[in-house]
Write a protein that holds these residues in place. Structure first.
Motif, PDB file in Angstrom:
ATOM      1  N   GLU A  59       0.854  -1.182   0.000  1.00 17.57           N
ATOM      2  CA  GLU A  59       0.000   0.000   0.000  1.00 17.57           C
ATOM      3  C   GLU A  59       0.889   1.231   0.000  1.00 17.57           C
ATOM      4  OE1 GLU A  59      -3.782   1.916   2.371  1.00 17.57           O
ATOM      5  OE2 GLU A  59      -2.828   0.104   3.145  1.00 17.57           O
ATOM      6  N   LEU A  60       0.632   2.135  -0.912  1.00 19.87           N
ATOM      7  CA  LEU A  60       1.401   3.366  -1.033  1.00 19.87           C
ATOM      8  C   LEU A  60       0.829   4.427  -0.088  1.00 19.87           C
ATOM      9  CD1 LEU A  60       1.758   3.392  -4.908  1.00 19.87           C
ATOM     10  CD2 LEU A  60       3.419   2.606  -3.219  1.00 19.87           C
ATOM     11  N   PRO A  61       1.603   5.465   0.222  1.00 18.98           N
ATOM     12  CA  PRO A  61       1.130   6.502   1.155  1.00 18.98           C
ATOM     13  C   PRO A  61      -0.197   7.149   0.745  1.00 18.98           C
ATOM     14  CG  PRO A  61       3.463   6.772   0.760  1.00 18.98           C
ATOM     15  CD  PRO A  61       2.986   5.697  -0.185  1.00 18.98           C
ATOM     16  N   ASP A  62      -0.472   7.226  -0.554  1.00 18.57           N
ATOM     17  CA  ASP A  62      -1.722   7.843  -1.001  1.00 18.57           C
ATOM     18  C   ASP A  62      -2.903   6.876  -0.972  1.00 18.57           C
ATOM     19  OD1 ASP A  62      -1.124   6.206  -3.133  1.00 18.57           O
ATOM     20  OD2 ASP A  62      -1.244   7.770  -4.651  1.00 18.57           O
ATOM     21  N   GLY A  63      -2.688   5.643  -0.514  1.00 19.13           N
ATOM     22  CA  GLY A  63      -3.762   4.662  -0.413  1.00 19.13           C
ATOM     23  C   GLY A  63      -3.863   3.736  -1.611  1.00 19.13           C
ATOM     24  N   ALA A  64      -3.132   4.013  -2.675  1.00 17.18           N
ATOM     25  CA  ALA A  64      -3.147   3.145  -3.846  1.00 17.18           C
ATOM     26  C   ALA A  64      -2.396   1.852  -3.525  1.00 17.18           C
ATOM     27  CB  ALA A  64      -2.497   3.844  -5.036  1.00 17.18           C
ATOM     28  N   ILE A  65      -2.703   0.825  -4.288  1.00 15.76           N
ATOM     29  CA  ILE A  65      -2.061  -0.473  -4.116  1.00 15.76           C
ATOM     30  C   ILE A  65      -1.162  -0.726  -5.321  1.00 15.76           C
ATOM     31  CG2 ILE A  65      -2.429  -2.951  -3.820  1.00 15.76           C
ATOM     32  CD1 ILE A  65      -3.520  -1.271  -1.514  1.00 15.76           C
ATOM     33  N   GLU A  66       0.083  -1.055  -5.058  1.00 12.37           N
ATOM     34  CA  GLU A  66       1.015  -1.459  -6.115  1.00 12.37           C
ATOM     35  C   GLU A  66       1.194  -2.964  -5.966  1.00 12.37           C
ATOM     36  OE1 GLU A  66       4.918   0.577  -7.396  1.00 12.37           O
ATOM     37  OE2 GLU A  66       5.477  -0.984  -5.964  1.00 12.37           O
ATOM     38  N   PHE A  67       0.914  -3.698  -7.047  1.00 11.86           N
ATOM     39  CA  PHE A  67       1.023  -5.152  -6.964  1.00 11.86           C
ATOM     40  C   PHE A  67       1.566  -5.731  -8.258  1.00 11.86           C
ATOM     41  CE2 PHE A  67      -3.106  -4.110  -8.575  1.00 11.86           C
ATOM     42  CZ  PHE A  67      -3.473  -5.114  -9.448  1.00 11.86           C
ATOM     43  N   THR A  68       2.185  -6.891  -8.131  1.00 14.59           N
ATOM     44  CA  THR A  68       2.759  -7.594  -9.274  1.00 14.59           C
ATOM     45  C   THR A  68       2.077  -8.946  -9.406  1.00 14.59           C
ATOM     46  OG1 THR A  68       4.881  -6.507  -8.952  1.00 14.59           O
ATOM     47  CG2 THR A  68       4.882  -8.530 -10.278  1.00 14.59           C
ATOM     48  N   MET A  69       1.543  -9.197 -10.595  1.00 14.00           N
ATOM     49  CA  MET A  69       0.912 -10.474 -10.914  1.00 14.00           C
ATOM     50  C   MET A  69       1.910 -11.295 -11.718  1.00 14.00           C
ATOM     51  SD  MET A  69      -2.134 -10.222  -9.598  1.00 14.00           S
ATOM     52  CE  MET A  69      -2.969 -11.624 -10.302  1.00 14.00           C
ATOM     53  N   ARG A  70       1.913 -12.592 -11.496  1.00 17.57           N
ATOM     54  CA  ARG A  70       2.855 -13.484 -12.162  1.00 17.57           C
ATOM     55  C   ARG A  70       2.082 -14.625 -12.817  1.00 17.57           C
ATOM     56  NH1 ARG A  70       6.060 -16.999  -7.955  1.00 17.57           N
ATOM     57  NH2 ARG A  70       4.282 -18.329  -8.125  1.00 17.57           N
ATOM     58  N   ARG A  71       2.538 -15.030 -14.018  1.00 18.89           N
ATOM     59  CA  ARG A  71       1.921 -16.152 -14.723  1.00 18.89           C
ATOM     60  C   ARG A  71       2.925 -16.757 -15.697  1.00 18.89           C
ATOM     61  NH1 ARG A  71       0.800 -14.828 -20.035  1.00 18.89           N
ATOM     62  NH2 ARG A  71       0.792 -12.603 -20.470  1.00 18.89           N
ATOM     63  N   LEU A  72       2.649 -17.966 -16.114  1.00 18.32           N
ATOM     64  CA  LEU A  72       3.453 -18.577 -17.180  1.00 18.32           C
ATOM     65  C   LEU A  72       2.981 -17.983 -18.515  1.00 18.32           C
ATOM     66  CD1 LEU A  72       3.518 -22.309 -16.034  1.00 18.32           C
ATOM     67  CD2 LEU A  72       5.408 -20.677 -16.024  1.00 18.32           C
ATOM     68  N   PRO A  73       3.850 -17.948 -19.516  1.00 11.57           N
ATOM     69  CA  PRO A  73       3.467 -17.333 -20.786  1.00 11.57           C
ATOM     70  C   PRO A  73       2.356 -18.079 -21.529  1.00 11.57           C
ATOM     71  CG  PRO A  73       5.740 -18.111 -20.866  1.00 11.57           C
ATOM     72  CD  PRO A  73       5.236 -18.344 -19.486  1.00 11.57           C
ATOM     73  N   SER A  74       2.228 -19.381 -21.335  1.00 14.01           N
ATOM     74  CA  SER A  74       1.148 -20.125 -21.989  1.00 14.01           C
ATOM     75  C   SER A  74       0.775 -21.323 -21.140  1.00 14.01           C
ATOM     76  CB  SER A  74       1.588 -20.603 -23.380  1.00 14.01           C
ATOM     77  OG  SER A  74       2.653 -21.516 -23.264  1.00 14.01           O
ATOM     78  N   ALA A  75      -0.466 -21.744 -21.289  1.00 13.49           N
ATOM     79  CA  ALA A  75      -0.948 -22.905 -20.531  1.00 13.49           C
ATOM     80  C   ALA A  75      -0.574 -24.181 -21.270  1.00 13.49           C
ATOM     81  CB  ALA A  75      -2.453 -22.827 -20.361  1.00 13.49           C
ATOM     82  N   ASP A  76      -0.233 -25.187 -20.522  1.00 15.27           N
ATOM     83  CA  ASP A  76       0.092 -26.486 -21.130  1.00 15.27           C
ATOM     84  C   ASP A  76      -1.068 -27.434 -21.020  1.00 15.27           C
ATOM     85  OD1 ASP A  76       2.615 -25.727 -21.844  1.00 15.27           O
ATOM     86  OD2 ASP A  76       3.528 -26.462 -20.000  1.00 15.27           O
TER      87      ASP A  76
END
Length: 76
Positions: A59-76
């Motif tokens: 959570e940033l001081p202004d109340g915004a949320i910074e987040f990182t999403m992770r995934r594989l490039p393609s489904a097997d």
């Protein structure tokens, strides 16, 4: 022995250049929009097929949320 700023910067840069095969997307949004974006991301790239997850968030001081999403490039 203390680390020089250059050493710290090199270590941080190496952490950013991950070669683990995951695609990462980072967002900075107000709280409700962040929740909606994460839900949409997990709907678009389901965990079962893409191993999707919220990798990190803060959570940033202004109340915004910074987040990182992770995934594989393609489904097997």
């Amino acid at each position: 022995m203390g680390l020089r700023p250059r050493d710290i910067a090199s270590r941080m840069a190496a952490r950013r250049q991950r070669s683990d095969g995951y695609v990462r997307d980072t967002f900075t949004l107000p709280r409700e929009e962040a929740r909606a974006r994460a839900r949409d991301y997990l709907t678009r790239y389901p965990k079962a097929g893409y191993m999707s997850a919220v990798e990190s968030w803060r959570e940033l001081p202004d109340g915004a949320i910074e987040f990182t999403m992770r995934r594989l490039p393609s489904a097997d």
